[in-house]
Design a protein around this motif. Sequence first.
Motif, PDB file in Angstrom:
ATOM      1  N   ILE A  64       1.012  -1.150   0.010  1.00 37.36           N
ATOM      2  CA  ILE A  64      -0.090   0.043   0.090  1.00 37.36           C
ATOM      3  C   ILE A  64       0.937   1.287   0.006  1.00 37.36           C
ATOM      4  O   ILE A  64       0.619   2.148  -0.738  1.00 37.36           O
ATOM      5  N   SER A  75      -5.671   2.559   2.928  1.00 36.87           N
ATOM      6  CA  SER A  75      -6.776   2.112   1.947  1.00 36.87           C
ATOM      7  C   SER A  75      -8.313   2.433   2.656  1.00 36.87           C
ATOM      8  O   SER A  75      -9.240   2.022   1.717  1.00 36.87           O
ATOM      9  N   SER A  76      -8.397   2.773   3.533  1.00 33.25           N
ATOM     10  CA  SER A  76      -9.594   3.541   4.068  1.00 33.25           C
ATOM     11  C   SER A  76      -9.505   4.533   5.170  1.00 33.25           C
ATOM     12  O   SER A  76      -8.214   4.898   5.424  1.00 33.25           O
ATOM     13  N   LEU A 132      -6.537   5.180  -1.238  1.00 34.81           N
ATOM     14  CA  LEU A 132      -6.923   4.089  -2.051  1.00 34.81           C
ATOM     15  C   LEU A 132      -8.320   3.772  -2.022  1.00 34.81           C
ATOM     16  O   LEU A 132      -8.740   3.054  -1.027  1.00 34.81           O
ATOM     17  N   ASN A 133      -9.092   4.125  -3.058  1.00 29.06           N
ATOM     18  CA  ASN A 133     -10.536   3.951  -3.000  1.00 29.06           C
ATOM     19  C   ASN A 133     -10.795   2.616  -3.794  1.00 29.06           C
ATOM     20  O   ASN A 133     -10.397   2.378  -5.069  1.00 29.06           O
ATOM     21  N   GLN A 134     -11.624   1.718  -3.425  1.00 28.84           N
ATOM     22  CA  GLN A 134     -11.611   0.490  -4.087  1.00 28.84           C
ATOM     23  C   GLN A 134     -12.259   0.504  -5.252  1.00 28.84           C
ATOM     24  O   GLN A 134     -13.419   1.210  -5.243  1.00 28.84           O
ATOM     25  N   GLY A 135     -11.754   0.427  -6.491  1.00 27.05           N
ATOM     26  CA  GLY A 135     -12.556   0.278  -7.773  1.00 27.05           C
ATOM     27  C   GLY A 135     -12.517   1.742  -8.393  1.00 27.05           C
ATOM     28  O   GLY A 135     -12.859   1.924  -9.438  1.00 27.05           O
ATOM     29  N   ASP A 136     -12.081   2.658  -7.426  1.00 23.36           N
ATOM     30  CA  ASP A 136     -12.201   4.278  -8.118  1.00 23.36           C
ATOM     31  C   ASP A 136     -10.917   4.684  -8.042  1.00 23.36           C
ATOM     32  O   ASP A 136      -9.677   4.162  -7.607  1.00 23.36           O
TER      33      ASP A 136
END
Length: 125
Positions: free
Chosen positions: A6, A62-63, A108-112
């Motif tokens: 990450i 990541s969040s 880091l946005n999942q899928g975005d």
Amino acid sequence: MSTKAIGDRGEAIAADHLEEQGYTIMDSNYRFERNEVDLVCFDPHARKGRGEIVFVEVKTRSSLNFGAPDEAVDEDKRSRIVGVAKAYLYERQLEGSPARFDVVGVLLNQGDEPDVTHYTDAFKA
């Protein structure tokens, strides 16, 4: 994804972002003793076009469960980065050169697409 993966991804995203802004990456993961600065750049637009060296701390998350990325740069971390920057300038015979400290937060946005926030002169009081 591991914490290191990450962090590495965030540093690559931050470097790309800075280069898009016209910065030149001079060094990455510069270490002095047990501390490091993530990126050392040159901002040619600073100081009325004369430029300055920029020491960049990159924080990636990541969040938002543990807060925003930039919130992890506390006074202790700032102090360690300043020490590393002094060593870098000394080793490269650049003492007295104009320099500043920036922080780049990467979420880091999942899928975005990742959210990148660049804090210029972040250590200025």
